[in-house]
Design an enzyme around this catalytic site. Sequence first.
Site, PDB file in Angstrom:
ATOM      1  N   TYR A 102       2.798   1.875  17.456  1.00  0.00           N
ATOM      2  CA  TYR A 102       1.675   1.243  16.740  1.00  0.00           C
ATOM      3  C   TYR A 102       0.355   1.938  17.072  1.00  0.00           C
ATOM      4  CZ  TYR A 102      -1.977  -2.311  15.965  1.00  0.00           C
ATOM      5  OH  TYR A 102      -3.126  -2.963  15.598  1.00  0.00           O
ATOM      6  N   ILE A 110       0.825  -1.219   0.000  1.00  0.00           N
ATOM      7  CA  ILE A 110       0.000   0.000   0.000  1.00  0.00           C
ATOM      8  C   ILE A 110       0.854   1.263   0.000  1.00  0.00           C
ATOM      9  CG2 ILE A 110      -2.084  -1.037   1.017  1.00  0.00           C
ATOM     10  CD1 ILE A 110      -1.189   0.300   3.713  1.00  0.00           C
ATOM     11  N   ILE A 144       3.759 -23.519  28.701  1.00  0.00           N
ATOM     12  CA  ILE A 144       3.365 -22.135  28.433  1.00  0.00           C
ATOM     13  C   ILE A 144       3.596 -21.311  29.689  1.00  0.00           C
ATOM     14  CG2 ILE A 144       1.689 -22.702  26.624  1.00  0.00           C
ATOM     15  CD1 ILE A 144      -0.532 -22.224  28.680  1.00  0.00           C
TER      16      ILE A 144
END
Length: 307
Positions: free
Chosen positions: A142, A52, A199
């Site tokens: 961000y 883009i 985890i």
Amino acid sequence: MRVLLTGGAGFIGSHVADALLDRGYETLIVDDLSSGRRENLPEGAEFRPLDIRDGDGVQAVFREFRPDVVCHQAAQTSVAISTREPLRDADINVLGSIRLLDAARDVGARIVFASTGGAIYGEVPEDQAADEQWLPKPVSPYACSKYAFENYLHGYRAEHGVQATILRYANVYGPRQDPHGEAGVVAIFARRLKDGEPIRINARRALGDDGCVRDYISVRDVVRANLLAIDGKLEPMVMNVGTGIGTSTGTLARELHKTMSSRSEIGHGARRPGDLERSVLRPHPDLAQGLVPLAEGLRETAAWFAR
Ligand code: NAD
């Protein structure tokens, strides 16, 4: 309806693409495959590999396809990368997006923009949920770039009459999720739990606590919001796409562990610098009904990762 969908080879975009094709909308997918995958593209979808940031390429695609709506999902989506490379993040998320916006203005297309409620509001205090009236307090580059482009949309609406809907997503999870994206924890856990690897619950404040709190929303609900916006059925311009329910990393880990009948160990890790402690959104009332319950959404996600 002619829809130009950016980021359609990515996690969320590919689910939007499936839904658009199901509806028989004429759809053109634009993606540079930087984090998206060709195999995510629905069969028979029209696809144009394009960055883009390539202004001439963007103009040419818009002149040729003449979309009624641009559904803009393409982005640099990693908070960590944005922190390391803020210029790259802004180049894609701000400058690339403006190229689309200029092209949309030229052909009179509406825009639906995937923004972030998960990152834009900053810390959300206990027992509260951020609604659209909250003043954004972006911290990461961000979040800054997403908020910056939201402001361009407001500006172009006032100055050029470009119609837009801004969807501020909470933490989206579901099949095809990439572990590296904005809210990759479900994908990270699902992969490790499937393989029996341990985890880790990163601490919210102190080692051993139940971890940060997030608002997890199924990609199915996010697709529904996008379809309503694409059809021009959502008012006002900025809408939260969340559930209003906060879930700790620990609760998420245990729920997925149970769902996947995993033998993995659940351990604890240190707090990650920069992580928000708590982020929960108040969903816009028009998007708050019939949401996919977390247990059901995790079952679907686990089944996909198991395959
Ligand atoms: P994703 O990385 O799976 O999808 C992004 C897509 O954009 C990829 O297919 C990638 O190849 C494409 N892309 C990236 N840079 C491009 C460029 N310069 N030109 C063309 N295509 C490019 O991420 P996702 O999780 O599906 O996110 C989709 C959108 O939703 C993003 O805008 C993201 O910021 C937003 N969002 C996601 C979440 C979440 O929880 N996943 C939360 C809030 C907002």
